[in-house]
Enzyme design. Structure first.
Site, PDB file in Angstrom:
ATOM      1  N   ASP A 107      -6.094  -0.534  -1.647  1.00 29.88           N
ATOM      2  CA  ASP A 107      -6.818  -1.443  -2.546  1.00 29.88           C
ATOM      3  C   ASP A 107      -8.165  -1.863  -1.984  1.00 29.88           C
ATOM      4  OD1 ASP A 107      -5.636  -3.140  -0.467  1.00 29.88           O
ATOM      5  OD2 ASP A 107      -6.387  -4.808  -1.681  1.00 29.88           O
TER       6      ASP A 107
ATOM      7  N   PHE B 156     -14.250   3.567   4.137  1.00 29.65           N
ATOM      8  CA  PHE B 156     -13.291   2.648   3.520  1.00 29.65           C
ATOM      9  C   PHE B 156     -12.858   3.262   2.198  1.00 29.65           C
ATOM     10  CE2 PHE B 156     -11.737  -0.774   0.914  1.00 29.65           C
ATOM     11  CZ  PHE B 156     -10.947  -1.491   1.805  1.00 29.65           C
ATOM     12  N   VAL B 157     -11.575   3.527   2.068  1.00 31.97           N
ATOM     13  CA  VAL B 157     -11.090   4.257   0.895  1.00 31.97           C
ATOM     14  C   VAL B 157     -10.171   3.398   0.035  1.00 31.97           C
ATOM     15  CG1 VAL B 157     -11.308   6.551   1.920  1.00 31.97           C
ATOM     16  CG2 VAL B 157      -9.212   5.237   2.285  1.00 31.97           C
TER      17      VAL B 157
ATOM     18  N   ASP C  56      -5.188   1.883  10.877  1.00 29.12           N
ATOM     19  CA  ASP C  56      -6.598   1.671  11.183  1.00 29.12           C
ATOM     20  C   ASP C  56      -6.700   1.188  12.643  1.00 29.12           C
ATOM     21  OD1 ASP C  56      -9.338   1.283  10.776  1.00 29.12           O
ATOM     22  OD2 ASP C  56      -9.094  -0.633   9.779  1.00 29.12           O
TER      23      ASP C  56
ATOM     24  N   GLY D  54       0.771  -1.237   0.000  1.00 30.97           N
ATOM     25  CA  GLY D  54       0.000   0.000   0.000  1.00 30.97           C
ATOM     26  C   GLY D  54       0.804   1.290   0.000  1.00 30.97           C
TER      27      GLY D  54
ATOM     28  N   ARG E 133      -5.353   0.347  -6.593  1.00 32.77           N
ATOM     29  CA  ARG E 133      -4.151   0.960  -6.017  1.00 32.77           C
ATOM     30  C   ARG E 133      -3.581   2.051  -6.916  1.00 32.77           C
ATOM     31  NH1 ARG E 133      -2.322  -2.339  -1.752  1.00 32.77           N
ATOM     32  NH2 ARG E 133      -2.719  -4.570  -1.981  1.00 32.77           N
TER      33      ARG E 133
HETATM   34  P1  IMP Z   1      -4.689  -2.076  10.884  1.00 33.32           P
HETATM   35  O1  IMP Z   1      -3.788  -3.222  11.254  1.00 33.32           O
HETATM   36  O2  IMP Z   1      -6.110  -2.311  11.313  1.00 33.32           O
HETATM   37  O3  IMP Z   1      -4.182  -0.734  11.323  1.00 33.32           O
HETATM   38  O4  IMP Z   1      -4.843  -2.127   9.329  1.00 33.32           O
HETATM   39  C1  IMP Z   1      -3.975  -1.613   8.453  1.00 33.32           C
HETATM   40  C2  IMP Z   1      -4.246  -2.204   7.084  1.00 33.32           C
HETATM   41  O5  IMP Z   1      -5.665  -2.379   6.832  1.00 33.32           O
HETATM   42  C3  IMP Z   1      -3.776  -1.248   6.046  1.00 33.32           C
HETATM   43  O6  IMP Z   1      -2.403  -1.424   5.772  1.00 33.32           O
HETATM   44  C4  IMP Z   1      -4.699  -1.566   4.891  1.00 33.32           C
HETATM   45  O7  IMP Z   1      -4.181  -2.640   4.149  1.00 33.32           O
HETATM   46  C5  IMP Z   1      -5.995  -2.009   5.531  1.00 33.32           C
HETATM   47  N1  IMP Z   1      -6.995  -0.913   5.559  1.00 33.32           N
HETATM   48  C6  IMP Z   1      -7.523  -0.303   6.630  1.00 33.32           C
HETATM   49  N2  IMP Z   1      -8.410   0.647   6.282  1.00 33.32           N
HETATM   50  C7  IMP Z   1      -8.438   0.638   4.928  1.00 33.32           C
HETATM   51  C8  IMP Z   1      -9.168   1.413   3.950  1.00 33.32           C
HETATM   52  O8  IMP Z   1      -9.970   2.330   4.232  1.00 33.32           O
HETATM   53  N3  IMP Z   1      -8.929   1.107   2.647  1.00 33.32           N
HETATM   54  C9  IMP Z   1      -8.040   0.133   2.259  1.00 33.32           C
HETATM   55  N4  IMP Z   1      -7.355  -0.598   3.141  1.00 33.32           N
HETATM   56  C10 IMP Z   1      -7.538  -0.356   4.469  1.00 33.32           C
END
Ligand code: IMP
Length: 192
Positions: free
Chosen positions: A170, A163-164, A113, A55, A176
């Site tokens: 992606d 969700f973006v 996130d 990403g 992407r």
């Molecule tokens: P975390 O471990 O919950 O912080 O998630 C991080 C990963 O979740 C990111 O590196 C993304 O791959 C995915 N992610 C979280 N929110 C989004 C979103 O809004 N769009 C796309 N991918 C997301």
């Protein structure tokens, strides 16, 4: 850009121009910080910028070119099983090529996130004894955080329910390559 790619997009959340402006600002800010003493490497080696695949690729490419200090870069790839069998389980798919002991390291992420992915990455990197360890993310959803993680530089804060896709982010590996950050039309989300 193909028509088919744009077909899935409901609206642009952060435009290409807004991203470019913010990335330039971040590049200047980060460069100034490391010039002013954020760098702690006792041997004075250049900052190591670590991009998290897949990403962070477009953001990282633009960010390093907006920085005007000597630097090296490397990549890690991780996979997370966010809502799967083991919440928060993160696997390293590709590790760094270089050692980071007593070096200054800046991790570049696309989005933070829940924080589980970043927490895992930071724990692994800290254990290798860097001189300093900072984090820059393009996007942040602070209201969704489940674990506390230090984030030093944030491009944009997003509302928790958004969700973006685009600019590296992606949906099912697609979108992407959009030059902006946007949201999908509900009918393009399979389990909507
Ligand atoms: P975390 O471990 O919950 O912080 O998630 C991080 C990963 O979740 C990111 O590196 C993304 O791959 C995915 N992610 C979280 N929110 C989004 C979103 O809004 N769009 C796309 N991918 C997301």
């Amino acid at each position: 850009m193909t028509t088919a790619l744009m077909d899935g997009i409901a609206r642009v959340v952060i435009s290409e121009a807004e991203i470019a402006r913010r990335v330039r600002e971040l590049g200047r800010e980060i460069s100034a910080d490391y010039r002013a003493g954020a760098a702690k490497d006792p041997r004075g080696r250049p900052l190591l910028v670590v991009g998290i695949l897949k990403g962070a690729m477009p953001f990282m490419a633009d960010l390093v070119r907006a920085m005007d200090i000597p630097l090296e870069y490397d990549f890690m790839a991780v996979s997370s099983y966010g809502n799967g069998t083991s919440p928060g389980e993160v696997r390293i798919l590709k590790d760094l090529d270089c050692a980071i002991g007593r070096r200054d390291v800046l991790v570049v992420e696309d989005i933070v996130d829940t924080g589980h992915t970043l927490q895992h990455i930071l724990a692994g990197l800290s254990a290798r004894g860097p001189a300093s360890l900072r984090v820059c993310t393009l996007l942040d959803k602070p209201h969704r955080r489940e674990v506390e993680v230090p984030v030093d530089y944030v491009g944009f804060v997003l509302p928790e329910n958004l969700f973006v896709v685009g600019y590296g982010l992606d949906y099912a590996e697609v979108y992407r390559n959009l030059p902006f950050v946007g949201v999908l039309k509900p009918e393009y989300i399979r389990d909507a």
